[in-house]
Design a protein around this motif. Sequence first.
Motif, PDB file in Angstrom:
ATOM      1  N   LEU A  88       0.821  -1.249  -0.032  1.00 15.81           N
ATOM      2  CA  LEU A  88       0.001  -0.026   0.182  1.00 15.81           C
ATOM      3  C   LEU A  88       0.911   1.286  -0.168  1.00 15.81           C
ATOM      4  O   LEU A  88       1.652   1.383   0.827  1.00 15.81           O
ATOM      5  CB  LEU A  88      -0.831   0.071   1.290  1.00 15.81           C
ATOM      6  N   LYS A  89       0.634   2.243  -0.983  1.00 12.51           N
ATOM      7  CA  LYS A  89       1.624   3.472  -1.130  1.00 12.51           C
ATOM      8  C   LYS A  89       0.743   4.575  -0.844  1.00 12.51           C
ATOM      9  O   LYS A  89       1.394   5.500  -0.341  1.00 12.51           O
ATOM     10  CB  LYS A  89       1.949   3.585  -2.521  1.00 12.51           C
ATOM     11  N   GLY A  90      -0.580   4.482  -0.957  1.00  8.32           N
ATOM     12  CA  GLY A  90      -1.222   5.947  -0.775  1.00  8.32           C
ATOM     13  C   GLY A  90      -2.660   5.625  -0.654  1.00  8.32           C
ATOM     14  O   GLY A  90      -3.352   4.830  -0.978  1.00  8.32           O
ATOM     15  N   VAL A  91      -3.364   6.607   0.040  1.00  7.81           N
ATOM     16  CA  VAL A  91      -5.111   6.464   0.321  1.00  7.81           C
ATOM     17  C   VAL A  91      -5.391   7.902   0.025  1.00  7.81           C
ATOM     18  O   VAL A  91      -5.003   8.835   0.571  1.00  7.81           O
ATOM     19  CB  VAL A  91      -5.103   6.258   1.847  1.00  7.81           C
ATOM     20  N   ILE A  92      -6.719   7.927  -0.548  1.00 10.12           N
ATOM     21  CA  ILE A  92      -7.358   9.157  -0.859  1.00 10.12           C
ATOM     22  C   ILE A  92      -8.892   8.941   0.013  1.00 10.12           C
ATOM     23  O   ILE A  92      -9.500   7.817   0.001  1.00 10.12           O
ATOM     24  CB  ILE A  92      -7.796   9.268  -2.403  1.00 10.12           C
ATOM     25  N   ILE A  93      -9.235   9.846   0.727  1.00 14.99           N
ATOM     26  CA  ILE A  93     -10.497  10.016   1.460  1.00 14.99           C
ATOM     27  C   ILE A  93     -11.189  11.165   0.933  1.00 14.99           C
ATOM     28  O   ILE A  93     -10.771  12.230   1.177  1.00 14.99           O
ATOM     29  CB  ILE A  93     -10.480  10.114   3.118  1.00 14.99           C
ATOM     30  N   MET A  94     -12.325  11.028   0.273  1.00 15.23           N
ATOM     31  CA  MET A  94     -13.301  12.071  -0.466  1.00 15.23           C
ATOM     32  C   MET A  94     -14.334  12.002   0.481  1.00 15.23           C
ATOM     33  O   MET A  94     -15.295  11.243   0.597  1.00 15.23           O
ATOM     34  CB  MET A  94     -13.341  11.802  -1.802  1.00 15.23           C
ATOM     35  N   GLY A  95     -14.738  13.376   1.038  1.00 18.46           N
ATOM     36  CA  GLY A  95     -15.943  13.736   1.749  1.00 18.46           C
ATOM     37  C   GLY A  95     -16.925  14.867   1.298  1.00 18.46           C
ATOM     38  O   GLY A  95     -16.535  15.194   0.302  1.00 18.46           O
ATOM     39  N   GLU A  96     -17.654  15.169   2.342  1.00 14.76           N
ATOM     40  CA  GLU A  96     -18.425  16.193   1.894  1.00 14.76           C
ATOM     41  C   GLU A  96     -17.737  17.604   2.369  1.00 14.76           C
ATOM     42  O   GLU A  96     -16.936  17.681   3.251  1.00 14.76           O
ATOM     43  CB  GLU A  96     -19.742  16.390   2.745  1.00 14.76           C
ATOM     44  N   ASP A  97     -18.193  18.784   1.741  1.00 12.46           N
ATOM     45  CA  ASP A  97     -17.568  20.118   2.320  1.00 12.46           C
ATOM     46  C   ASP A  97     -18.387  20.860   3.284  1.00 12.46           C
ATOM     47  O   ASP A  97     -18.887  21.640   3.220  1.00 12.46           O
ATOM     48  CB  ASP A  97     -17.840  20.968   1.079  1.00 12.46           C
ATOM     49  N   ASP A  98     -18.264  19.810   4.425  1.00 11.74           N
ATOM     50  CA  ASP A  98     -18.742  20.484   5.692  1.00 11.74           C
ATOM     51  C   ASP A  98     -18.284  19.669   6.931  1.00 11.74           C
ATOM     52  O   ASP A  98     -17.124  18.899   6.815  1.00 11.74           O
ATOM     53  CB  ASP A  98     -20.421  20.286   5.789  1.00 11.74           C
ATOM     54  N   ASP A  99     -18.841  19.842   8.011  1.00 12.99           N
ATOM     55  CA  ASP A  99     -18.153  19.146   9.227  1.00 12.99           C
ATOM     56  C   ASP A  99     -18.439  17.612   9.288  1.00 12.99           C
ATOM     57  O   ASP A  99     -17.664  17.084  10.285  1.00 12.99           O
ATOM     58  CB  ASP A  99     -18.546  19.934  10.494  1.00 12.99           C
ATOM     59  N   SER A 100     -18.937  17.038   8.307  1.00  5.33           N
ATOM     60  CA  SER A 100     -19.160  15.582   8.387  1.00  5.33           C
ATOM     61  C   SER A 100     -17.932  14.895   7.727  1.00  5.33           C
ATOM     62  O   SER A 100     -17.801  13.653   7.786  1.00  5.33           O
ATOM     63  CB  SER A 100     -20.381  15.095   7.641  1.00  5.33           C
ATOM     64  N   HIS A 101     -17.079  15.726   7.154  1.00  8.61           N
ATOM     65  CA  HIS A 101     -15.787  14.975   6.645  1.00  8.61           C
ATOM     66  C   HIS A 101     -14.808  14.440   7.709  1.00  8.61           C
ATOM     67  O   HIS A 101     -14.435  15.229   8.687  1.00  8.61           O
ATOM     68  CB  HIS A 101     -15.044  16.412   5.614  1.00  8.61           C
TER      69      HIS A 101
END
Length: 211
Positions: A88-101
């Motif tokens: 494993l070399k890298g991780v991306i975490i994509m969320g909402e543009d608010d405090d739930s990220h």
Amino acid sequence: MSHGHSHGGGGCRCAAEREEPPEQRGLAYGLYLRIDLERLQCLNESREGSGRGVFKPWEERTDRSKFVESDADEELLFNIPFTGNVKLKGVIIMGEDDDSHPSEMRLYKNIPQMSFDDTEREPEQTFSLNRDITGELEYATKISRFSNVYHLSIHISKNFGADTTKIFYIGLRGEWTELRRHEVTICNYEASANPADHRVHQVTPQTHFIS
């Protein structure tokens, strides 16, 4: 919950800064194809099975119809079994543009069926997360710690202050190696306790006390 550990110097960089063209970048985040989705678990998901939907092709990362949201509190725990060995070399975490990220991610390796109680132990690496609504920020792992991974656990321990956490996409970058049959045999053999060994260990210390 206080964990009292350093963040291990994990940094992030924009995936777009990587020099691959878009089609190559999509291939780079192709480890989702090597996940045993039938056995993948997401603990504390509000909708059963929704955690699997965030492991999808790079090109579909902005599809917001598939997401996972936490249930009782802000924590999520993904148990991700692979169909072989992964570097494993890298991780991306994509969320909402608010405090739930998500605001913190903790990575563990090779602990199948991990529970929230198990997150009390020290992780292999911890990351403070930035808000990422486009799926462009990659968090680079310490490859020496993630060079032989057959099971990855991702603990989302907190967010930016909301009651629940929402994730649209998790991207995994790395290398996959097929698990060869003889390697499985060796692992099973080594994992099997030999009763004879235990008899020796139990008897030997006692011989020092016999007069």
